[in-house]
Every structure is written in structure tokens, then in C-alpha cells.
Write an enzyme that holds these catalytic residues in place. Sequence first.
Site, short mmCIF file in Angstrom:
data_model
loop_
_atom_site.label_atom_id
_atom_site.label_comp_id
_atom_site.label_asym_id
_atom_site.label_seq_id
_atom_site.Cartn_x
_atom_site.Cartn_y
_atom_site.Cartn_z
N GLU A 1 30.72 10.46 45.92
CA GLU A 1 31.16 11.72 45.33
C GLU A 1 32.61 11.69 44.86
O GLU A 1 32.96 12.18 43.78
CB GLU A 1 30.95 12.87 46.32
CG GLU A 1 29.50 13.29 46.50
CD GLU A 1 28.70 12.36 47.40
OE1 GLU A 1 27.46 12.50 47.48
OE2 GLU A 1 29.32 11.47 48.03
N HIS B 1 22.27 20.68 54.29
CA HIS B 1 21.68 20.89 52.96
C HIS B 1 21.58 22.38 52.63
O HIS B 1 20.87 22.75 51.69
CB HIS B 1 20.27 20.27 52.88
CG HIS B 1 20.25 18.79 52.96
ND1 HIS B 1 20.42 18.11 54.14
CD2 HIS B 1 20.08 17.85 52.00
CE1 HIS B 1 20.34 16.81 53.92
NE2 HIS B 1 20.14 16.61 52.63
#
Length: 658
Positions: free
Chosen positions: A397, A464
Site C-alpha cells: 500500500e 475488514h
Amino acid sequence: MIFDRKNLDDNALIAIYKKLLYPRVIEEKMLILLRQGRIGKWFSGIGQEAIAVGATLAMEQGEYILPMHRNLGVFTTRGVPFHRLMGQWMGKASGFTKGRDRSFHFGTQEHKIIGMISHLGPQMALADGIALADVLADRKKTTLVFTGEGGTSEGDFHEAVNIAAVWNLPVIFLIENNAYALSTPTQEQYRAKKLTDKAIGYGIEGRQLNGNNILDMYYGISEIAHSIRQRPRPVLVECTTFRIRGHEEASGTKYVPAELIAEWQDKDPLHSFENFLIAENVLRPEWIPFLRDGFLKEIDPVIDRVLAEKDIRPNIFTELGDVYRPFARPSFKLSPKSNIVRFIDAIRDGLLLSMSKYPNLVIMGQDIAEYGGVFKVTENFSELFGKERVRNTPLCESGVIGAAMGLALNGYKAIVEMQFADFVSSGFTQVVNNLAKTHYRWGQNVDVVIRMPTGAGTAGGPFHSQSNEAWFTKTPGLKVVYPAFPADAKGLLMSAIADPNPVMYFEHKYLYRNLTGEMPEGEIFIEIGKARIVKKGTQATIVTYGYAVHWALEYLSLHPDQSIEIIDLRSLQPWDSATVIASVNKTHRALVLHEDTLTSGFGAEVAAVIGEKCFSELYAPVIRCASLDTPVPMDKNLEKQFLGKSRLEKAMQQLLNY
């Protein structure tokens, strides 16, 4: 030290010598000013100038260089005016950052230099993005980025080199191995015998150069740069040198054995080159003080002038006005035609229209090309726009966000899809310190949108399902949007992509296929920072956003006798406090509702403003309704208890009955 002049004539050698001497003279002057207390801090590159000067001479003027704080020679060799540098070091208005940052923490597009930030490593991924822009535009260029041997321990180093290797980007990763990262010696920093060995693991070339030999540096980088302009690929270059002064002057060098310093002082790049030129009958010894004196006569008046400049007079409006690049919503004609679509289709449509509208727009993310992303938002995009513009990325990321910023620095727009909003934590430094602060620091816009699939309701568990918008709403320089309806999802996304500022675009995963709504055909741009009154009412105001808007609507459907005004903020940074204040002054009661956890959620900011601005009009305390202060549980019953929706009924009763 052996110097090979090859085909350089005497004039060329003297020109190189002057480029090497000039930063040394400036540095020696800075040390005098530091001892006199006329400047406050200095990071010395004395003894390392050959790397910066030689490498910069090898690059073409239109190619980007990303140096560090000991690379004065990059700036002087590129011709950055000394008065601007001095103004920067002194925090004057004449500097590049208007007193907002120090040292070499700035960029200058005029000279194609992008400075570092204090977090060692992030600049390497920026180089990837800059190089990618050149590749996409078919420009035969290379990009040079500096790091130190200590910086090779950073995860950012690994991510940037790996991305460049996978994508065959024309980047020279130059490691200045000066033996100490502050006080940590190399044997405590890495186990490799030489840092070029790291190149093997990435499947790229590695080359070691004598960093104290100006001609070795010049010819070595020239050869590499020429080669990768023709055949794009990254090369890792280790330049051996030594830091004979402290990390910065206050830290000193007591931790370094005296004999080691003496050994490297004998290898001083300036004196060694002087001796070579004298032996070659290119330079006469008596010219040296003459040249030095000439440089001093040039810089001394500039130093006096800059030191005499008035201190910056703070202006609140100027400071606030420079956080973001000014942006006017694009004009568009709203289509009279509309369709009922799913939330996810509205996002797809906004992306499709934007990719067609902006040929310089690139989407990057994990599995987004042929696979279409884990939520299939970009399904078939690679077929429509090509894999050059719809790019699968390695799993990194920070590197990808940095590459997106590099694209923006070199004339492109970029969208990064986080596979899940939770994963952005792995790229946090790039977001909050690079993307967010760049325009304020040196006026550079950063056209990057980060798509953030967010929220609970899908039994995704702690990693998540987070609603992490509050991580970013408190960071000046970022814009944060969070749509709740298909039309807003499309309109806010298109505005975010058009906007030259970095935008965090939150899209709730549960709404993707569970919510439908009317969406206009064609382009639509919704103003970022403008709320929407979803339902008018007189008894109380619910201020909310995202999935929680639908909790509020469901509550009203169960209580048709109540007249409740619902405001969907849509944008959280900036947010529409005026609409909220006007509503609460009308209804006299306010409930702030959101999916994020209660403590320090964005609702706390909204509640504080209501309390401050509407105090005399309130009939009841401002009530907050949010999720529990726990991580998001996976079990459906635990998740239901966690979410603020389960406490909305009680919270509204408390507000209305007060």
C-alpha cells in the site's frame, strides 16, 4: 584515488571542479554561521559532494531528481538560485516553503527536484510514479532517487524497488552508503556484504561506484541513465562514501573512531580531485583560493541580504488558504434522463466517465485489472482502457500510494483502490505526511483519489469492517467524502477525480449491491463540502453520513408521527457546518449518528460545533449515537450489538423526551 578523464577536455574538468567546489564553500560558510548562532541547524554533506554533483551532472535537465538533506550539490548543480536556498534554510518568505518547512523539504518543478520529508523512504515510491508517467507518455527519461544505507532498512525501500522491478520503471535507486545512520553503523543495519547484493532479490542490476570519485560518479550514472532511457528498467547503485561530520552538527561524531575519520579525510572528494587536476596541469594551486574567494564574494552579500529580510508576518487567511489548491467544480449539464441503479454501478459509471474524460488518469490497486477487484468495481476496465492505465499492483500500500503521488507530480491523475479501507494503515505515512502536506508546504497539487471500501454489516471482522474516516478528517490537506446514495456516489467521485487535491473516497461495502437509487445519466459533479437535507422536519435534526443515513431513514419509517430533519453530510472534510447549524437552530435538538466508534469519531467534531454555535437555541444536550468502543466483531449478533443502529431508538427517545 584513480581518476579517468576519458574524453573530457581541460575546460570540462574545470567546470566539473567548480560544480564540486561551490557546495563545499557554501557548506563551510553555513558552519561558520551555525557557530555564530545566526542559523539554527545544519545537515552537513562535506565529504560526500561527489555523489550529488556527479550524479546530477549525468542527468538531463528535464529529468527528475529526488535528493535528501545532505545533497546540496544536487540543488547547486541544477542551478537553484542561492538566495532561494538561503531563504529556505532561514525560514524566510523568499524560500520555497514560506517558512513552513526547513532544510531540503521542498520541491521545485522548475528545476525538476522533489525534496524529501523527514520520514526516510517515502520519496523512493514517488520516483516510481514519476518514472511511470514518463513511460506512459513515451518520454525517454530516467528518474534518480537518493536514499542512505540506513534507509534500505525501511519497508518503503523494499516496496519501491519491487514495484520498479515488476513494472520495468526507469529509476536509478542511488544509495549513499556513508557508514552511519545517525550513530548506527552498517554492521547493525544490515547483513549483506554490499548493498548491491540486494538487487539480486529483486531481479535487477546492481552496481557499486566510488562515491568520493567525481568522475566515477559522473561516468557511472551517465552510462546507467543512458541505458535505461533506451530500455526502461530500474538499477540499484551503491555509492561508497563516509560521513565525516555528525548526522547534524549538534550530534557530533564522538561515536566514530578517530582513525576512521582520518582515513576518510584522506579520501576527501574535493581535495582528491584537486590533486588530480594539478597533476594533470589542468588546475594551478594558486587558482584554488581565487576560485573560493570568487564564490564567497558571490554568496556573502546574498547571506547578508537574506538574514536582513523581515520575519514572516503570520496571516491566518493565508495559512488556511494554502492548505488546498483552489478548485472550482467543473461546469456540466445535468441530463434529464436517469436510471435506477445499484450503489456499486454508480461508482463504476463515475469511474468510466472519468477514465474517458481524462486520458492521463490511471487506476492502480490489487487485483483490479483482469479480475476486476475483489468487489468487481473495475471489471472489464482493463479491456476498455488497457493495462497501462488499469494497473494491478504488488501487495504494498505505501509503495502504491507513493507511486500515485509521483504520477501526480509528473502530470497525471491517479486513483488507488484499497482492497479494504482497513489496509490503508500500511500506507499511512504516504497519506498523512506526503499527500496531505505537499500543497501547503510548497504549492504542489497532488491529484490522487484513494478509494476506501469501508464499513461493517458483512461479518468481515476487525480487519475488514472498520469505519476509519476519522483517521483522516483531522489531517489538514486531505479531503474526505462519504456518499450514501448512488447519485451522490457518482457525483462526489467525479468531483474527487477532477479535484487537484488528495481525496479519501469512502464507499460502504454493504451498500454496493444492497442499495439502489436514481442516478442521472452522463456527467455529474457534486460539490465537495456541501451537505444534503434528505428529509425536512421540525422536532429534531439527525446529522449523519454513509450507511447511517439509511439507519435514520429506517427509524423515521417506523415513527411516521415524528418530524425529524435528516442531514446527510456527504463530505467530512471540508464539512457543511452552515447547513447543520441552520437546521439545529430551527429544530432546537440534534442527534449525531455515525457507524464509527463513539470516542473520537467524526461525530464528536460535529457535536462540538453544534454545542458551540447553537448553544442558546438548544432545548436538549446534543446526543451522539455511534458504535461501541471495541474492534468490529465478526459474529453477526456481536456485530449487530456493536453497530450504533442498535442504540438509535433509545438515543432518539432520550433526545425527544429531554
